[in-house]
Design an enzyme around this catalytic site. Structure first.
Site, PDB file in Angstrom:
ATOM      1  CE  LYS A  93      -4.223  -2.036   1.726  1.00 22.19           C
ATOM      2  NZ  LYS A  93      -3.805  -3.288   2.411  1.00 22.19           N
ATOM      3  CG  ASP A  96       5.408   9.402   0.874  1.00 17.84           C
ATOM      4  OD1 ASP A  96       5.558  10.578   0.468  1.00 17.84           O
ATOM      5  OD2 ASP A  96       5.585   9.058   2.055  1.00 17.84           O
TER       6      ASP A  96
HETATM    7  P1  BMP Z   1      -8.889 -11.253   6.493  1.00 17.56           P
HETATM    8  O1  BMP Z   1      -9.459 -12.198   5.424  1.00 17.56           O
HETATM    9  O2  BMP Z   1      -8.232 -11.990   7.617  1.00 17.56           O
HETATM   10  O3  BMP Z   1      -9.871 -10.234   6.954  1.00 17.56           O
HETATM   11  O4  BMP Z   1      -7.665 -10.453   5.795  1.00 17.56           O
HETATM   12  C1  BMP Z   1      -7.836  -9.620   4.712  1.00 17.56           C
HETATM   13  C2  BMP Z   1      -6.519  -9.112   4.202  1.00 17.56           C
HETATM   14  O5  BMP Z   1      -6.759  -8.247   3.095  1.00 17.56           O
HETATM   15  C3  BMP Z   1      -5.689  -8.309   5.190  1.00 17.56           C
HETATM   16  O6  BMP Z   1      -4.309  -8.599   4.941  1.00 17.56           O
HETATM   17  C4  BMP Z   1      -5.969  -6.870   4.834  1.00 17.56           C
HETATM   18  O7  BMP Z   1      -4.844  -6.039   5.071  1.00 17.56           O
HETATM   19  C5  BMP Z   1      -6.263  -6.934   3.355  1.00 17.56           C
HETATM   20  N1  BMP Z   1      -7.251  -5.961   2.848  1.00 17.56           N
HETATM   21  C6  BMP Z   1      -8.562  -5.932   3.299  1.00 17.56           C
HETATM   22  O8  BMP Z   1      -8.953  -6.706   4.161  1.00 17.56           O
HETATM   23  N2  BMP Z   1      -9.448  -5.042   2.740  1.00 17.56           N
HETATM   24  C7  BMP Z   1      -9.084  -4.153   1.767  1.00 17.56           C
HETATM   25  O9  BMP Z   1      -9.920  -3.411   1.291  1.00 17.56           O
HETATM   26  C8  BMP Z   1      -7.764  -4.179   1.310  1.00 17.56           C
HETATM   27  C9  BMP Z   1      -6.857  -5.083   1.853  1.00 17.56           C
HETATM   28  O10 BMP Z   1      -5.613  -5.100   1.428  1.00 17.56           O
END
Ligand code: BMP
Length: 256
Positions: A93, A96
């Site tokens: 992400k 900058d």
């Molecule tokens: P989880 O399925 O455990 O909620 O993880 C989702 C992953 O996707 C995390 O690494 C988070 O940083 C990333 N993420 C997200 O959940 N939503 C977004 O909109 C963008 C993401 O990068």
């Protein structure tokens, strides 16, 4: 147009060689699953990569959350990725000015195949990555266009910025992280996190939909699953389940 085209046809139309490679992996492994390896140590990361490797097209990381990440770990991860045929996706992400992102990319982006960028600062950071990547055909960028969490920015103007950036950098940008269709261009991919078969959210604003909804209704090409796999007592079986659900939903979608 993007939604009803098969991955095979879209690979043929791909501008970015990595989109073609990724779609090749997706169709040959019958997996449009990206596992988000949100674990606490590099040992866990490498173990998880081995376990879920056969079931994924992409492994997503946040290396800034791993205190012991090093070049040697990156190398080991690369060899697991080669063994199981998936690509490495660092969720950096970057957001900058170009000069700063050039330094950040060297430190935590260069090791991966694909990085994420939040393109609110103009073209400088994409130019920086394009210049820093010695061979652009081997490096890709995904633009974070729309987030899964509660209260996330939903701005038509920002989405248009993302589309325009993808157009200006066709040899770098592979697609978007989003919850809805940002672009109809068949050569651009939609990667969608916020997917779970069992939970509807977490205590910190994450929101989940099912794999069927993500792929079938919201237009995801690849689903991103973190805790749905990582907190399972059998991550390989959990990944296999998400793989099957997401790929079936894709097959249904292109049948329509
Ligand atoms: P989880 O399925 O455990 O909620 O993880 C989702 C992953 O996707 C995390 O690494 C988070 O940083 C990333 N993420 C997200 O959940 N939503 C977004 O909109 C963008 C993401 O990068």
């Amino acid at each position: 147009e993007r939604l009803i085209k098969t991955f095979e046809l879209r690979a043929d139309a791909a501008v970015h060689p990595l989109v073609r490679s990724l779609l090749g992996i997706v169709t040959s492994k019958r997996s449009n699953l990206c596992v988000s390896a949100d674990v606490s140590s590099c040992t866990e990361l490498l173990t998880l990569a081995q376990q879920v490797g056969p079931h994924i097209c992409l492994l997503k990381t946040h290396v800034d959350t791993l205190p012991d990440f090093s070049d040697s770990v990156a190398q080991q991860l690369r060899s697991v990725a080669q063994q199981h045929n998936f690509l490495l996706f660092e969720d950096s992400k970057f957001v900058d000015i170009g000069a700063t992102v050039a330094r950040q990319w060297e430190r935590r982006g260069a090791w991966a195949d694909i990085v994420t960028v939040v393109p609110i600062a103009g073209d400088g950071l994409l130019t920086a990555i394009a210049q820093a990547a010695l061979d652009n055909s081997k490096k890709g960028v995904i633009l974070v266009a729309e987030m899964s969490s509660d209260g996330a920015l939903r701005s038509a103007e920002y989405q248009e910025m993302c589309r325009a950036a993808a157009k200006r950098f066709p040899h770098l940008v592979m697609g978007f992280v989003s919850q809805s269709s940002i672009s109809q261009s068949p050569w651009l991919l939609q990667l969608s996190p916020g997917v779970s078969v069992s939970a509807s959210g977490d205590a910190l604003g994450q929101r989940y939909v099912s794999p069927e909804c993500s792929v079938g209704e919201r237009g995801a090409d690849v689903i991103i699953v973190g805790r749905g796999v990582t907190t399972s007592s059998d991550p390989a079986a959990a990944a296999a389940n998400y793989q099957q659900l997401a790929y079936s939903a894709y097959l249904e979608r292109v049948k329509r």
